[in-house]
Design a protein around this motif. Sequence first.
Motif, PDB file in Angstrom:
ATOM      1  N   VAL A 129       0.840  -1.204   0.000  1.00 46.34           N
ATOM      2  CA  VAL A 129       0.000   0.000   0.000  1.00 46.34           C
ATOM      3  C   VAL A 129       0.872   1.249   0.000  1.00 46.34           C
ATOM      4  O   VAL A 129       0.615   2.217  -0.745  1.00 46.34           O
ATOM      5  N   LEU A 130       1.935   1.251   0.796  1.00 45.22           N
ATOM      6  CA  LEU A 130       2.836   2.407   0.860  1.00 45.22           C
ATOM      7  C   LEU A 130       3.571   2.599  -0.457  1.00 45.22           C
ATOM      8  O   LEU A 130       3.765   3.745  -0.901  1.00 45.22           O
ATOM      9  N   PHE A 131       3.972   1.494  -1.084  1.00 47.79           N
ATOM     10  CA  PHE A 131       4.643   1.604  -2.385  1.00 47.79           C
ATOM     11  C   PHE A 131       3.707   2.189  -3.432  1.00 47.79           C
ATOM     12  O   PHE A 131       4.116   3.025  -4.260  1.00 47.79           O
ATOM     13  N   ILE A 132       2.457   1.767  -3.421  1.00 50.03           N
ATOM     14  CA  ILE A 132       1.484   2.292  -4.384  1.00 50.03           C
ATOM     15  C   ILE A 132       1.245   3.777  -4.139  1.00 50.03           C
ATOM     16  O   ILE A 132       1.211   4.587  -5.081  1.00 50.03           O
ATOM     17  N   ILE A 133       1.094   4.161  -2.867  1.00 51.38           N
ATOM     18  CA  ILE A 133       0.882   5.571  -2.534  1.00 51.38           C
ATOM     19  C   ILE A 133       2.097   6.399  -2.956  1.00 51.38           C
ATOM     20  O   ILE A 133       1.955   7.501  -3.508  1.00 51.38           O
ATOM     21  N   ASP A 134       3.298   5.856  -2.698  1.00 49.82           N
ATOM     22  CA  ASP A 134       4.519   6.561  -3.087  1.00 49.82           C
ATOM     23  C   ASP A 134       4.584   6.750  -4.604  1.00 49.82           C
ATOM     24  O   ASP A 134       4.948   7.834  -5.093  1.00 49.82           O
ATOM     25  N   TRP A 135       4.220   5.705  -5.356  1.00 48.59           N
ATOM     26  CA  TRP A 135       4.233   5.800  -6.823  1.00 48.59           C
ATOM     27  C   TRP A 135       3.211   6.832  -7.300  1.00 48.59           C
ATOM     28  O   TRP A 135       3.498   7.622  -8.210  1.00 48.59           O
ATOM     29  N   VAL A 136       2.027   6.843  -6.695  1.00 44.22           N
ATOM     30  CA  VAL A 136       0.981   7.799  -7.081  1.00 44.22           C
ATOM     31  C   VAL A 136       1.431   9.231  -6.799  1.00 44.22           C
ATOM     32  O   VAL A 136       1.241  10.140  -7.628  1.00 44.22           O
ATOM     33  N   ILE A 137       2.061   9.452  -5.644  1.00 51.29           N
ATOM     34  CA  ILE A 137       2.518  10.798  -5.291  1.00 51.29           C
ATOM     35  C   ILE A 137       3.583  11.280  -6.269  1.00 51.29           C
ATOM     36  O   ILE A 137       3.551  12.440  -6.734  1.00 51.29           O
ATOM     37  N   LYS A 138       4.536  10.411  -6.591  1.00 50.70           N
ATOM     38  CA  LYS A 138       5.577  10.801  -7.558  1.00 50.70           C
ATOM     39  C   LYS A 138       4.990  11.079  -8.931  1.00 50.70           C
ATOM     40  O   LYS A 138       5.421  12.007  -9.630  1.00 50.70           O
ATOM     41  N   PHE A 139       3.996  10.287  -9.339  1.00 48.91           N
ATOM     42  CA  PHE A 139       3.338  10.519 -10.621  1.00 48.91           C
ATOM     43  C   PHE A 139       2.641  11.878 -10.631  1.00 48.91           C
ATOM     44  O   PHE A 139       2.760  12.650 -11.610  1.00 48.91           O
ATOM     45  N   LEU A 140       1.920  12.192  -9.550  1.00 45.41           N
ATOM     46  CA  LEU A 140       1.235  13.487  -9.468  1.00 45.41           C
ATOM     47  C   LEU A 140       2.242  14.640  -9.433  1.00 45.41           C
ATOM     48  O   LEU A 140       1.980  15.717  -9.997  1.00 45.41           O
ATOM     49  N   HIS A 142       5.254  14.656 -10.882  1.00 45.62           N
ATOM     50  CA  HIS A 142       5.793  14.835 -12.240  1.00 45.62           C
ATOM     51  C   HIS A 142       4.770  15.451 -13.186  1.00 45.62           C
ATOM     52  O   HIS A 142       5.139  16.039 -14.208  1.00 45.62           O
ATOM     53  N   GLN A 143       3.497  15.307 -12.828  1.00 49.97           N
ATOM     54  CA  GLN A 143       2.446  15.928 -13.637  1.00 49.97           C
ATOM     55  C   GLN A 143       2.135  17.352 -13.165  1.00 49.97           C
ATOM     56  O   GLN A 143       1.168  17.952 -13.635  1.00 49.97           O
ATOM     57  N   ASP A 144       2.968  17.855 -12.238  1.00 47.66           N
ATOM     58  CA  ASP A 144       2.814  19.218 -11.680  1.00 47.66           C
ATOM     59  C   ASP A 144       1.483  19.416 -10.956  1.00 47.66           C
ATOM     60  O   ASP A 144       0.976  20.541 -10.846  1.00 47.66           O
ATOM     61  N   LEU A 145       0.918  18.318 -10.458  1.00 46.55           N
ATOM     62  CA  LEU A 145      -0.309  18.419  -9.674  1.00 46.55           C
ATOM     63  C   LEU A 145      -0.018  18.594  -8.194  1.00 46.55           C
ATOM     64  O   LEU A 145      -0.909  18.941  -7.413  1.00 46.55           O
ATOM     65  N   ILE A 146       1.229  18.329  -7.802  1.00 48.00           N
ATOM     66  CA  ILE A 146       1.685  18.525  -6.431  1.00 48.00           C
ATOM     67  C   ILE A 146       2.938  19.380  -6.474  1.00 48.00           C
ATOM     68  O   ILE A 146       3.883  19.075  -7.205  1.00 48.00           O
ATOM     69  N   SER A 147       2.956  20.432  -5.670  1.00 49.65           N
ATOM     70  CA  SER A 147       4.094  21.353  -5.703  1.00 49.65           C
ATOM     71  C   SER A 147       5.152  21.018  -4.649  1.00 49.65           C
ATOM     72  O   SER A 147       6.353  21.168  -4.896  1.00 49.65           O
ATOM     73  N   ASN A 148       4.726  20.554  -3.479  1.00 49.89           N
ATOM     74  CA  ASN A 148       5.666  20.278  -2.388  1.00 49.89           C
ATOM     75  C   ASN A 148       5.687  18.779  -2.105  1.00 49.89           C
ATOM     76  O   ASN A 148       4.856  18.254  -1.358  1.00 49.89           O
ATOM     77  N   LEU A 149       6.639  18.095  -2.736  1.00 54.27           N
ATOM     78  CA  LEU A 149       6.719  16.640  -2.605  1.00 54.27           C
ATOM     79  C   LEU A 149       7.077  16.219  -1.180  1.00 54.27           C
ATOM     80  O   LEU A 149       6.544  15.250  -0.645  1.00 54.27           O
ATOM     81  N   LYS A 150       7.986  16.972  -0.535  1.00 59.10           N
ATOM     82  CA  LYS A 150       8.441  16.608   0.805  1.00 59.10           C
ATOM     83  C   LYS A 150       7.310  16.714   1.835  1.00 59.10           C
ATOM     84  O   LYS A 150       7.147  15.839   2.691  1.00 59.10           O
ATOM     85  N   ALA A 151       6.521  17.785   1.749  1.00 62.73           N
ATOM     86  CA  ALA A 151       5.422  17.971   2.701  1.00 62.73           C
ATOM     87  C   ALA A 151       4.391  16.851   2.579  1.00 62.73           C
ATOM     88  O   ALA A 151       3.933  16.298   3.582  1.00 62.73           O
ATOM     89  N   VAL A 152       4.039  16.507   1.335  1.00 60.24           N
ATOM     90  CA  VAL A 152       3.078  15.427   1.118  1.00 60.24           C
ATOM     91  C   VAL A 152       3.656  14.099   1.605  1.00 60.24           C
ATOM     92  O   VAL A 152       2.969  13.277   2.221  1.00 60.24           O
ATOM     93  N   GLY A 153       4.959  13.886   1.346  1.00 61.20           N
ATOM     94  CA  GLY A 153       5.617  12.661   1.816  1.00 61.20           C
ATOM     95  C   GLY A 153       5.596  12.551   3.324  1.00 61.20           C
ATOM     96  O   GLY A 153       5.370  11.460   3.874  1.00 61.20           O
ATOM     97  N   ASP A 154       5.817  13.674   4.012  1.00 61.79           N
ATOM     98  CA  ASP A 154       5.776  13.663   5.481  1.00 61.79           C
ATOM     99  C   ASP A 154       4.387  13.303   5.998  1.00 61.79           C
ATOM    100  O   ASP A 154       4.242  12.558   6.983  1.00 61.79           O
ATOM    101  N   VAL A 155       3.365  13.834   5.325  1.00 65.55           N
ATOM    102  CA  VAL A 155       1.994  13.514   5.722  1.00 65.55           C
ATOM    103  C   VAL A 155       1.717  12.022   5.533  1.00 65.55           C
ATOM    104  O   VAL A 155       1.133  11.361   6.413  1.00 65.55           O
ATOM    105  N   ILE A 156       2.166  11.470   4.409  1.00 60.85           N
ATOM    106  CA  ILE A 156       1.947  10.048   4.134  1.00 60.85           C
ATOM    107  C   ILE A 156       2.668   9.185   5.168  1.00 60.85           C
ATOM    108  O   ILE A 156       2.129   8.176   5.657  1.00 60.85           O
ATOM    109  N   VAL A 157       3.896   9.574   5.520  1.00 54.52           N
ATOM    110  CA  VAL A 157       4.654   8.817   6.526  1.00 54.52           C
ATOM    111  C   VAL A 157       3.933   8.843   7.870  1.00 54.52           C
ATOM    112  O   VAL A 157       3.809   7.814   8.553  1.00 54.52           O
ATOM    113  N   ASN A 158       3.433  10.020   8.259  1.00 52.18           N
ATOM    114  CA  ASN A 158       2.711  10.129   9.534  1.00 52.18           C
ATOM    115  C   ASN A 158       1.435   9.290   9.536  1.00 52.18           C
ATOM    116  O   ASN A 158       1.107   8.633  10.534  1.00 52.18           O
ATOM    117  N   VAL A 159       0.730   9.307   8.398  1.00 53.10           N
ATOM    118  CA  VAL A 159      -0.482   8.491   8.285  1.00 53.10           C
ATOM    119  C   VAL A 159      -0.136   7.007   8.366  1.00 53.10           C
ATOM    120  O   VAL A 159      -0.820   6.218   9.043  1.00 53.10           O
TER     121      VAL A 159
END
Length: 292
Positions: A129-140, A142-159
């Motif tokens: 599940v974490l690998f899939i979420i990580d892949w989805v976040i990186k895809f978003l 690269h599509q410029d749908l997410i501006s701050n990759l580190k902040a989103v990654g921190d949220v995912i790690v906390n969740v």
Amino acid sequence: MINYLKESTFAVKDVVMQAWKVTRDNYFSIATLCFLVFITASTSTLMAFFLEELHVGIRAVMLLIFILCYCVIELCLIKYILRLLDHTENEEIQIVDTLPTRKEVIKFLAGTLYFGLSIFFIVVLLMPVLFIIDWVIKFLYHQDLISNLKAVGDVIVNVAVGIAILSVFIIFIRIIFYPFFIIDKQSPPFESIKLSLATTKGNFVKLLMIFAGLVAVQAVVFAFFYAVIRMGFELINWIFDYNINQYISLIVVVFSSFVIVPFTTAFFAVAYRKIMSEYKGDEHPDIIHNIV
């Protein structure tokens, strides 16, 4: 649902009152085992502080010895409190008679190993599940749908950490009675875990409220205990200029050994007896139908 919560509330009150009565009426005999818990915890703490320079192998062996000692004392406490709950007025219970056998200690350690494996299994299930979420976040990203990759990654790690802690807590609640089946029914380790899953099935909310009641009672007692001890140290500090902070660890060890351990064991022993009295399932349940 409201009626179920009311019944659960009354169950929590009954468990708390009965556990308090058993602990209060037999505290001086239980205090003997509490003292052994205190000695084990204090010695292990001191050894960890003074023997930091020893070889890792020696420290590992000493750690195993302390774990074994603690397991023996805890199993003895479980057996002793179960005997107190079941004894008649004319029956005299000796602590020596409640010492766990070698087979019971081995079963308990094996059950603990199964518990560790179940946690590992949960972690393995969460990894894809974490690998899939990580892949989805990186895809978003690269599509410029997410501006701050580190902040989103921190949220995912906390969740993810929160989900892992919640999963471990749920497993802990469901199989918490396995030592009692080992002591009370002489069940094998894996059978004890299956019986714990079966007896707690359908009682999760009640167990959750019982656990919350335990935490609340212990928090109040600890606050009172700490306030009294602190007032005493403040008085000593006013007279002799002592610093209470250096004694905080000692206060925690004393409170854990002489309050938390006996009352918690009595608490879950009473809950075990109540749930077993209501259990109508199979004596040899399977694990699949009792997980959910």
